[in-house]
Design a protein around this motif. Structure first.
Motif, PDB file in Angstrom:
ATOM      1  N   PRO A  72     -49.662 -26.858-127.485  1.00 52.62           N
ATOM      2  CA  PRO A  72     -50.559 -26.445-128.569  1.00 52.62           C
ATOM      3  C   PRO A  72     -51.165 -25.058-128.344  1.00 52.62           C
ATOM      4  CG  PRO A  72     -50.993 -28.729-127.999  1.00 52.62           C
ATOM      5  CD  PRO A  72     -50.033 -28.190-126.971  1.00 52.62           C
ATOM      6  N   ALA A  73     -51.396 -24.695-127.072  1.00 55.42           N
ATOM      7  CA  ALA A  73     -51.935 -23.364-126.777  1.00 55.42           C
ATOM      8  C   ALA A  73     -50.931 -22.276-127.158  1.00 55.42           C
ATOM      9  CB  ALA A  73     -52.305 -23.254-125.298  1.00 55.42           C
ATOM     10  N   ILE A  74     -49.650 -22.502-126.902  1.00 53.58           N
ATOM     11  CA  ILE A  74     -48.607 -21.541-127.301  1.00 53.58           C
ATOM     12  C   ILE A  74     -48.581 -21.419-128.827  1.00 53.58           C
ATOM     13  CG2 ILE A  74     -46.120 -21.113-127.369  1.00 53.58           C
ATOM     14  CD1 ILE A  74     -46.798 -20.735-124.594  1.00 53.58           C
ATOM     15  N   GLU A  75     -48.703 -22.541-129.515  1.00 50.93           N
ATOM     16  CA  GLU A  75     -48.718 -22.538-130.986  1.00 50.93           C
ATOM     17  C   GLU A  75     -49.911 -21.736-131.513  1.00 50.93           C
ATOM     18  OE1 GLU A  75     -48.638 -26.735-131.832  1.00 50.93           O
ATOM     19  OE2 GLU A  75     -46.591 -26.927-131.057  1.00 50.93           O
ATOM     20  N   LYS A  76     -51.068 -21.892-130.874  1.00 54.29           N
ATOM     21  CA  LYS A  76     -52.264 -21.147-131.289  1.00 54.29           C
ATOM     22  C   LYS A  76     -52.088 -19.652-131.024  1.00 54.29           C
ATOM     23  CE  LYS A  76     -55.475 -24.966-130.750  1.00 54.29           C
ATOM     24  NZ  LYS A  76     -56.566 -25.546-129.947  1.00 54.29           N
ATOM     25  N   LEU A  77     -51.462 -19.309-129.889  1.00 49.00           N
ATOM     26  CA  LEU A  77     -51.185 -17.894-129.608  1.00 49.00           C
ATOM     27  C   LEU A  77     -50.274 -17.302-130.685  1.00 49.00           C
ATOM     28  CD1 LEU A  77     -50.572 -17.886-125.748  1.00 49.00           C
ATOM     29  CD2 LEU A  77     -52.485 -16.826-126.961  1.00 49.00           C
ATOM     30  N   ALA A  78     -49.258 -18.054-131.076  1.00 49.85           N
ATOM     31  CA  ALA A  78     -48.333 -17.579-132.109  1.00 49.85           C
ATOM     32  C   ALA A  78     -49.077 -17.345-133.422  1.00 49.85           C
ATOM     33  CB  ALA A  78     -47.192 -18.573-132.315  1.00 49.85           C
ATOM     34  N   ALA A  79     -49.945 -18.268-133.796  1.00 50.36           N
ATOM     35  CA  ALA A  79     -50.713 -18.115-135.037  1.00 50.36           C
ATOM     36  C   ALA A  79     -51.690 -16.941-134.933  1.00 50.36           C
ATOM     37  CB  ALA A  79     -51.463 -19.408-135.351  1.00 50.36           C
ATOM     38  N   ARG A  80     -52.371 -16.848-133.814  1.00 45.10           N
ATOM     39  CA  ARG A  80     -53.375 -15.783-133.634  1.00 45.10           C
ATOM     40  C   ARG A  80     -52.738 -14.403-133.646  1.00 45.10           C
ATOM     41  NH1 ARG A  80     -55.438 -11.554-132.769  1.00 45.10           N
ATOM     42  NH2 ARG A  80     -57.211 -11.062-131.474  1.00 45.10           N
ATOM     43  N   GLU A  84     -52.077 -10.813-136.608  1.00 45.86           N
ATOM     44  CA  GLU A  84     -52.576  -9.472-136.267  1.00 45.86           C
ATOM     45  C   GLU A  84     -51.676  -8.432-136.940  1.00 45.86           C
ATOM     46  OE1 GLU A  84     -55.232  -6.964-134.524  1.00 45.86           O
ATOM     47  OE2 GLU A  84     -55.312  -9.125-134.217  1.00 45.86           O
ATOM     48  N   PRO A  85     -52.220  -7.587-137.830  1.00 45.10           N
ATOM     49  CA  PRO A  85     -51.373  -6.638-138.564  1.00 45.10           C
ATOM     50  C   PRO A  85     -50.599  -5.658-137.678  1.00 45.10           C
ATOM     51  CG  PRO A  85     -53.619  -6.634-139.439  1.00 45.10           C
ATOM     52  CD  PRO A  85     -53.614  -7.497-138.215  1.00 45.10           C
ATOM     53  N   SER A  86     -51.133  -5.337-136.503  1.00 48.11           N
ATOM     54  CA  SER A  86     -50.471  -4.359-135.643  1.00 48.11           C
ATOM     55  C   SER A  86     -49.508  -5.004-134.643  1.00 48.11           C
ATOM     56  CB  SER A  86     -51.516  -3.530-134.891  1.00 48.11           C
ATOM     57  OG  SER A  86     -52.301  -4.382-134.074  1.00 48.11           O
ATOM     58  N   HIS A  87     -49.203  -6.282-134.846  1.00 45.09           N
ATOM     59  CA  HIS A  87     -48.303  -7.001-133.948  1.00 45.09           C
ATOM     60  C   HIS A  87     -47.289  -7.786-134.771  1.00 45.09           C
ATOM     61  CE1 HIS A  87     -51.760  -6.203-131.446  1.00 45.09           C
ATOM     62  NE2 HIS A  87     -51.090  -6.575-130.376  1.00 45.09           N
ATOM     63  N   SER A  88     -46.166  -8.064-134.155  1.00 43.71           N
ATOM     64  CA  SER A  88     -45.238  -9.016-134.751  1.00 43.71           C
ATOM     65  C   SER A  88     -44.943 -10.079-133.698  1.00 43.71           C
ATOM     66  CB  SER A  88     -43.951  -8.336-135.229  1.00 43.71           C
ATOM     67  OG  SER A  88     -43.262  -7.743-134.152  1.00 43.71           O
ATOM     68  N   ILE A  89     -44.459 -11.205-134.161  1.00 39.16           N
ATOM     69  CA  ILE A  89     -44.175 -12.344-133.283  1.00 39.16           C
ATOM     70  C   ILE A  89     -42.740 -12.789-133.508  1.00 39.16           C
ATOM     71  CG2 ILE A  89     -44.663 -14.815-132.932  1.00 39.16           C
ATOM     72  CD1 ILE A  89     -46.866 -13.274-131.814  1.00 39.16           C
ATOM     73  N   ALA A 100     -41.445 -21.059-127.551  1.00 39.88           N
ATOM     74  CA  ALA A 100     -41.705 -19.867-126.742  1.00 39.88           C
ATOM     75  C   ALA A 100     -41.920 -18.723-127.725  1.00 39.88           C
ATOM     76  CB  ALA A 100     -40.547 -19.570-125.809  1.00 39.88           C
ATOM     77  N   ILE A 101     -42.794 -17.794-127.380  1.00 41.48           N
ATOM     78  CA  ILE A 101     -43.091 -16.693-128.288  1.00 41.48           C
ATOM     79  C   ILE A 101     -42.954 -15.356-127.569  1.00 41.48           C
ATOM     80  CG2 ILE A 101     -44.665 -18.093-129.686  1.00 41.48           C
ATOM     81  CD1 ILE A 101     -47.004 -16.480-128.363  1.00 41.48           C
ATOM     82  N   THR A 102     -42.715 -14.327-128.361  1.00 44.24           N
ATOM     83  CA  THR A 102     -42.763 -12.951-127.883  1.00 44.24           C
ATOM     84  C   THR A 102     -43.713 -12.196-128.795  1.00 44.24           C
ATOM     85  OG1 THR A 102     -40.461 -13.066-127.153  1.00 44.24           O
ATOM     86  CG2 THR A 102     -41.430 -10.870-127.356  1.00 44.24           C
ATOM     87  N   VAL A 103     -44.751 -11.612-128.212  1.00 47.04           N
ATOM     88  CA  VAL A 103     -45.710 -10.789-128.942  1.00 47.04           C
ATOM     89  C   VAL A 103     -45.242  -9.340-128.804  1.00 47.04           C
ATOM     90  CG1 VAL A 103     -48.120 -10.051-129.128  1.00 47.04           C
ATOM     91  CG2 VAL A 103     -47.581 -12.404-128.419  1.00 47.04           C
ATOM     92  N   LEU A 104     -45.089  -8.666-129.941  1.00 43.90           N
ATOM     93  CA  LEU A 104     -44.596  -7.291-129.971  1.00 43.90           C
ATOM     94  C   LEU A 104     -45.630  -6.376-130.621  1.00 43.90           C
ATOM     95  CD1 LEU A 104     -41.073  -8.339-131.183  1.00 43.90           C
ATOM     96  CD2 LEU A 104     -41.600  -7.420-128.917  1.00 43.90           C
ATOM     97  N   PRO A 105     -46.463  -5.713-129.818  1.00 43.16           N
ATOM     98  CA  PRO A 105     -47.433  -4.775-130.383  1.00 43.16           C
ATOM     99  C   PRO A 105     -46.726  -3.559-130.982  1.00 43.16           C
ATOM    100  CG  PRO A 105     -47.996  -5.362-128.112  1.00 43.16           C
ATOM    101  CD  PRO A 105     -46.611  -5.857-128.380  1.00 43.16           C
ATOM    102  N   ALA A 106     -47.307  -3.005-132.026  1.00 42.99           N
ATOM    103  CA  ALA A 106     -46.710  -1.839-132.683  1.00 42.99           C
ATOM    104  C   ALA A 106     -46.573  -0.661-131.729  1.00 42.99           C
ATOM    105  CB  ALA A 106     -47.542  -1.446-133.904  1.00 42.99           C
ATOM    106  N   GLU A 107     -47.498  -0.532-130.755  1.00 41.82           N
ATOM    107  CA  GLU A 107     -47.449   0.605-129.833  1.00 41.82           C
ATOM    108  C   GLU A 107     -46.352   0.471-128.783  1.00 41.82           C
ATOM    109  OE1 GLU A 107     -50.685  -2.175-128.161  1.00 41.82           O
ATOM    110  OE2 GLU A 107     -50.153  -1.430-130.146  1.00 41.82           O
ATOM    111  N   GLY A 108     -45.692  -0.675-128.717  1.00 43.80           N
ATOM    112  CA  GLY A 108     -44.590  -0.872-127.782  1.00 43.80           C
ATOM    113  C   GLY A 108     -44.910  -1.907-126.731  1.00 43.80           C
TER     114      GLY A 108
END
Length: 143
Positions: A72-80, A84-89, A100-108
């Motif tokens: 559930p914590a991974i699911e919450k991270l994905a939602a959170r 975020e407009p400056s990130h993609s998942i 499993a998730i990958t957080v991709l910030p716009a800055e790299g």
């Protein structure tokens, strides 16, 4: 000097920036649900793109107070972070059937989070944005 419109980093700056972002992501977990956070002090350099271009790679392990709360914590991270407009998942299901998730910030950079040890722990793998390693610097070993 810039690379892709951003200030050029050295490996120390890449490491510091990446670890700070990783701590920011981990900090969004429910504090009462987390028993321990262990961020590695060192990482390695991985080839990024092109000659002499590298990414600093490190990681953090999160032990949940109740292992049933890890998924559930991974699911919450994905939602959170997905909101975020400056990130993609990017999401995927691992071989054990866990999200499993990958957080991709716009800055790299990229920040992967998944479950290990039969879903008991959350493991974060982080990769900095690319930087040029100075001539004469050997990319092997710990950084």
């Amino acid at each position: 000097m810039t690379l892709d419109g951003q200030a050029v980093l050295d490996w120390r700056e890449a490491k510091a920036e990446t670890q700070a972002k990783e701590r920011e992501i981990v900090a969004t977990l429910d504090k009462q649900a987390v028993a321990e956070v262990e961020q590695r002090d060192t990482g390695v350099l991985m080839s990024c793109r092109g000659e002499r271009m590298y990414s600093w790679a490190g990681g953090t392990r999160v032990t949940m107070a109740d292992s049933s709360q890890a998924q559930p914590a991974i699911e919450k991270l994905a939602a959170r972070w997905g909101s975020e407009p400056s990130h993609s998942i990017k999401t995927r299901t691992d071989l054990a059937g866990h999200l499993a998730i990958t957080v991709l910030p716009a800055e790299g950079g990229s920040y992967l989070a998944g479950l290990i040890r039969d879903g008991e722990l959350i493991q974060f793998y982080c990769f900095s944005r690319c930087f040029e390693l100075p001539e004469g610097t050997w990319p092997g070993g710990s950084f």
